[in-house]
Design an enzyme around this catalytic site. Structure first.
Site, short mmCIF file in Angstrom:
data_model
loop_
_atom_site.label_atom_id
_atom_site.label_comp_id
_atom_site.label_asym_id
_atom_site.label_seq_id
_atom_site.Cartn_x
_atom_site.Cartn_y
_atom_site.Cartn_z
N LEU A 137 0.38 -15.39 4.36
CA LEU A 137 0.36 -16.70 3.71
C LEU A 137 0.36 -16.62 2.19
O LEU A 137 0.20 -17.62 1.51
CB LEU A 137 -0.86 -17.51 4.20
CG LEU A 137 -0.89 -17.76 5.71
CD1 LEU A 137 -2.14 -18.53 6.10
CD2 LEU A 137 0.36 -18.48 6.18
N ALA A 138 0.58 -15.42 1.65
CA ALA A 138 0.64 -15.26 0.20
C ALA A 138 2.00 -15.72 -0.32
O ALA A 138 3.03 -15.52 0.33
CB ALA A 138 0.40 -13.81 -0.18
N HIS A 139 1.99 -16.33 -1.50
CA HIS A 139 3.24 -16.73 -2.15
C HIS A 139 3.87 -15.54 -2.87
O HIS A 139 3.14 -14.70 -3.40
CB HIS A 139 2.97 -17.82 -3.19
CG HIS A 139 2.52 -19.11 -2.60
ND1 HIS A 139 1.21 -19.36 -2.29
CD2 HIS A 139 3.21 -20.22 -2.27
CE1 HIS A 139 1.10 -20.57 -1.78
NE2 HIS A 139 2.29 -21.12 -1.76
N ASP A 157 -2.47 10.04 1.55
CA ASP A 157 -1.30 10.66 2.17
C ASP A 157 -0.91 11.95 1.46
O ASP A 157 -0.60 12.96 2.10
CB ASP A 157 -0.12 9.69 2.14
CG ASP A 157 1.13 10.30 2.75
OD1 ASP A 157 1.06 10.75 3.92
OD2 ASP A 157 2.17 10.34 2.07
N MET A 202 -4.80 -11.25 -4.68
CA MET A 202 -4.26 -10.47 -3.57
C MET A 202 -3.34 -9.36 -4.06
O MET A 202 -3.31 -8.28 -3.50
CB MET A 202 -3.52 -11.38 -2.57
CG MET A 202 -4.44 -12.37 -1.87
SD MET A 202 -5.92 -11.63 -1.14
CE MET A 202 -5.23 -10.46 -0.02
N GLU A 203 -2.60 -9.63 -5.13
CA GLU A 203 -1.71 -8.60 -5.68
C GLU A 203 -2.52 -7.44 -6.25
O GLU A 203 -2.14 -6.27 -6.06
CB GLU A 203 -0.81 -9.22 -6.76
CG GLU A 203 0.28 -10.11 -6.21
CD GLU A 203 -0.17 -11.46 -5.66
OE1 GLU A 203 0.63 -12.15 -5.03
OE2 GLU A 203 -1.35 -11.85 -5.87
#
EC number: 4.6.1.17
Length: 166
Positions: free
Chosen positions: A78-80, A129, A114-115
Protein backbone atom coordinates in the site's frame (compact mmCIF):
# COMPACT_ATOMS: atom_id res chain seq x y z
CA UNK A 1 -20.00 0.14 9.55
CA UNK A 2 -18.41 3.26 11.09
CA UNK A 3 -15.57 4.95 9.21
CA UNK A 4 -12.06 3.90 10.22
CA UNK A 5 -10.59 7.35 10.84
CA UNK A 6 -7.69 5.97 12.90
CA UNK A 7 -6.65 3.60 10.11
CA UNK A 8 -6.38 5.50 6.84
CA UNK A 9 -5.71 2.30 4.85
CA UNK A 10 -9.26 1.10 5.62
CA UNK A 11 -12.27 2.54 3.84
CA UNK A 12 -15.72 3.05 5.41
CA UNK A 13 -16.53 -0.63 4.80
CA UNK A 14 -13.34 -1.75 6.56
CA UNK A 15 -11.66 -2.80 3.30
CA UNK A 16 -7.96 -2.25 2.67
CA UNK A 17 -7.14 0.38 0.06
CA UNK A 18 -4.34 2.73 -0.92
CA UNK A 19 -4.74 6.15 0.71
CA UNK A 20 -5.60 8.96 -1.71
CA UNK A 21 -2.95 11.66 -1.28
CA UNK A 22 -4.04 13.83 -4.24
CA UNK A 23 -5.32 16.66 -2.04
CA UNK A 24 -2.27 16.70 0.25
CA UNK A 25 0.30 19.42 -0.38
CA UNK A 26 3.82 18.51 -1.43
CA UNK A 27 6.15 19.52 1.38
CA UNK A 28 9.74 18.64 2.33
CA UNK A 29 9.84 15.33 4.21
CA UNK A 30 12.73 13.40 5.69
CA UNK A 31 13.12 10.11 7.53
CA UNK A 32 16.08 8.46 9.23
CA UNK A 33 16.14 4.75 10.10
CA UNK A 34 18.78 2.47 11.54
CA UNK A 35 19.57 -1.17 12.16
CA UNK A 36 22.45 -3.44 13.14
CA UNK A 37 24.05 -6.64 11.97
CA UNK A 38 25.67 -8.48 14.88
CA UNK A 39 28.58 -10.71 13.93
CA UNK A 40 32.03 -11.74 15.13
CA UNK A 41 34.98 -9.36 15.49
CA UNK A 42 36.79 -11.53 12.93
CA UNK A 43 34.14 -10.79 10.28
CA UNK A 44 34.25 -7.07 11.07
CA UNK A 45 38.04 -7.09 10.68
CA UNK A 46 37.76 -8.98 7.39
CA UNK A 47 35.54 -6.20 6.03
CA UNK A 48 37.73 -3.43 7.47
CA UNK A 49 40.76 -4.99 5.74
CA UNK A 50 38.85 -5.22 2.42
CA UNK A 51 39.48 -8.98 2.46
CA UNK A 52 35.92 -10.31 2.17
CA UNK A 53 35.70 -13.01 -0.53
CA UNK A 54 32.78 -11.30 -2.31
CA UNK A 55 34.52 -7.91 -2.65
CA UNK A 56 33.61 -4.47 -1.30
CA UNK A 57 30.83 -5.53 1.04
CA UNK A 58 30.02 -2.03 2.32
CA UNK A 59 29.76 -0.48 -1.16
CA UNK A 60 27.45 -3.23 -2.39
CA UNK A 61 25.24 -2.91 0.72
CA UNK A 62 25.00 0.88 0.24
CA UNK A 63 23.93 0.45 -3.39
CA UNK A 64 21.39 -2.22 -2.38
CA UNK A 65 19.94 0.16 0.21
CA UNK A 66 19.60 2.99 -2.30
CA UNK A 67 17.95 0.72 -4.85
CA UNK A 68 15.56 -0.64 -2.23
CA UNK A 69 14.55 2.85 -1.09
CA UNK A 70 13.70 3.77 -4.68
CA UNK A 71 11.61 0.59 -5.09
CA UNK A 72 9.78 0.52 -1.75
CA UNK A 73 6.35 0.65 -3.39
CA UNK A 74 7.17 -2.66 -5.09
CA UNK A 75 7.91 -4.26 -1.68
CA UNK A 76 5.17 -2.71 0.47
CA UNK A 77 1.70 -3.26 -1.08
CA UNK A 78 0.00 0.00 0.00
CA UNK A 79 3.02 2.31 -0.25
CA UNK A 80 2.98 5.06 -2.86
CA UNK A 81 5.81 5.33 -5.37
CA UNK A 82 7.56 8.39 -3.92
CA UNK A 83 9.85 10.64 -5.98
CA UNK A 84 12.95 10.65 -3.80
CA UNK A 85 15.26 13.65 -3.85
CA UNK A 86 18.03 12.16 -1.71
CA UNK A 87 19.09 8.85 -0.17
CA UNK A 88 22.18 8.59 2.03
CA UNK A 89 23.38 5.37 3.60
CA UNK A 90 26.11 5.08 6.21
CA UNK A 91 27.45 1.70 7.29
CA UNK A 92 29.70 1.86 10.32
CA UNK A 93 31.79 -1.07 11.50
CA UNK A 94 31.52 -1.65 15.25
CA UNK A 95 33.44 -4.13 17.42
CA UNK A 96 30.64 -6.70 17.16
CA UNK A 97 29.02 -5.87 13.84
CA UNK A 98 27.79 -3.08 11.60
CA UNK A 99 25.40 -0.18 12.12
CA UNK A 100 23.37 0.98 9.10
CA UNK A 101 21.86 4.47 9.04
CA UNK A 102 19.66 5.54 6.11
CA UNK A 103 18.40 9.06 5.48
CA UNK A 104 15.73 9.55 2.81
CA UNK A 105 14.26 12.84 1.59
CA UNK A 106 11.50 13.99 -0.75
CA UNK A 107 9.27 16.94 -1.51
CA UNK A 108 5.95 15.22 -1.89
CA UNK A 109 2.50 14.48 -0.45
CA UNK A 110 3.49 11.61 1.80
CA UNK A 111 6.41 10.68 4.02
CA UNK A 112 9.42 8.48 3.46
CA UNK A 113 9.58 6.40 6.64
CA UNK A 114 8.97 3.17 4.75
CA UNK A 115 11.69 4.04 2.25
CA UNK A 116 14.23 4.62 5.04
CA UNK A 117 13.27 1.38 6.81
CA UNK A 118 13.39 -0.56 3.54
CA UNK A 119 16.84 0.85 2.78
CA UNK A 120 18.17 -0.28 6.15
CA UNK A 121 16.65 -3.74 5.77
CA UNK A 122 18.10 -4.20 2.27
CA UNK A 123 21.56 -3.15 3.48
CA UNK A 124 21.39 -5.61 6.37
CA UNK A 125 20.23 -8.44 4.11
CA UNK A 126 23.02 -7.68 1.65
CA UNK A 127 25.63 -7.64 4.40
CA UNK A 128 24.32 -10.97 5.63
CA UNK A 129 24.37 -12.46 2.14
CA UNK A 130 27.90 -11.31 1.42
CA UNK A 131 29.29 -12.44 4.80
CA UNK A 132 27.31 -15.61 5.55
CA UNK A 133 30.16 -17.86 4.40
CA UNK A 134 32.13 -16.58 7.41
CA UNK A 135 29.31 -16.40 10.00
CA UNK A 136 25.88 -17.97 9.51
CA UNK A 137 24.92 -16.95 13.05
CA UNK A 138 24.72 -13.23 12.30
CA UNK A 139 21.68 -11.41 13.66
CA UNK A 140 19.88 -8.45 12.11
CA UNK A 141 18.45 -6.34 14.90
CA UNK A 142 17.17 -2.94 15.96
CA UNK A 143 15.59 -1.88 12.68
CA UNK A 144 13.73 1.25 13.68
CA UNK A 145 12.65 4.72 12.69
CA UNK A 146 14.96 7.22 14.36
CA UNK A 147 13.47 10.46 13.11
CA UNK A 148 10.84 11.81 10.74
CA UNK A 149 10.16 15.40 9.77
CA UNK A 150 7.60 17.11 7.58
CA UNK A 151 3.98 16.51 6.81
CA UNK A 152 0.85 17.03 8.86
CA UNK A 153 2.02 14.88 11.78
CA UNK A 154 5.16 17.00 12.24
CA UNK A 155 8.40 15.80 13.77
CA UNK A 156 9.05 12.48 15.47
CA UNK A 157 12.31 11.62 17.22
CA UNK A 158 12.95 8.29 18.93
CA UNK A 159 13.84 8.87 22.56
CA UNK A 160 14.42 5.32 23.72
CA UNK A 161 16.46 2.48 22.34
CA UNK A 162 14.88 -0.98 22.21
CA UNK A 163 16.68 -3.70 24.16
CA UNK A 164 19.23 -5.85 22.35
CA UNK A 165 18.30 -9.52 21.84
CA UNK A 166 19.67 -11.93 24.41
Amino acid sequence: MAPHRDFPHLNDAGEVHMVDVAAKPSTPRRAVAEGRLVTTPEVVNLVRQHAAPKGDVLAVARVAAIQAAKRTAEWIPLAHPVPLTHVAVEISPEPDGFRVLATVETVWATGVEMEALTAVTAALLTLYDMLKARDRGMVMTGVQLVEKTGGRSGTYRRTETPPEPE
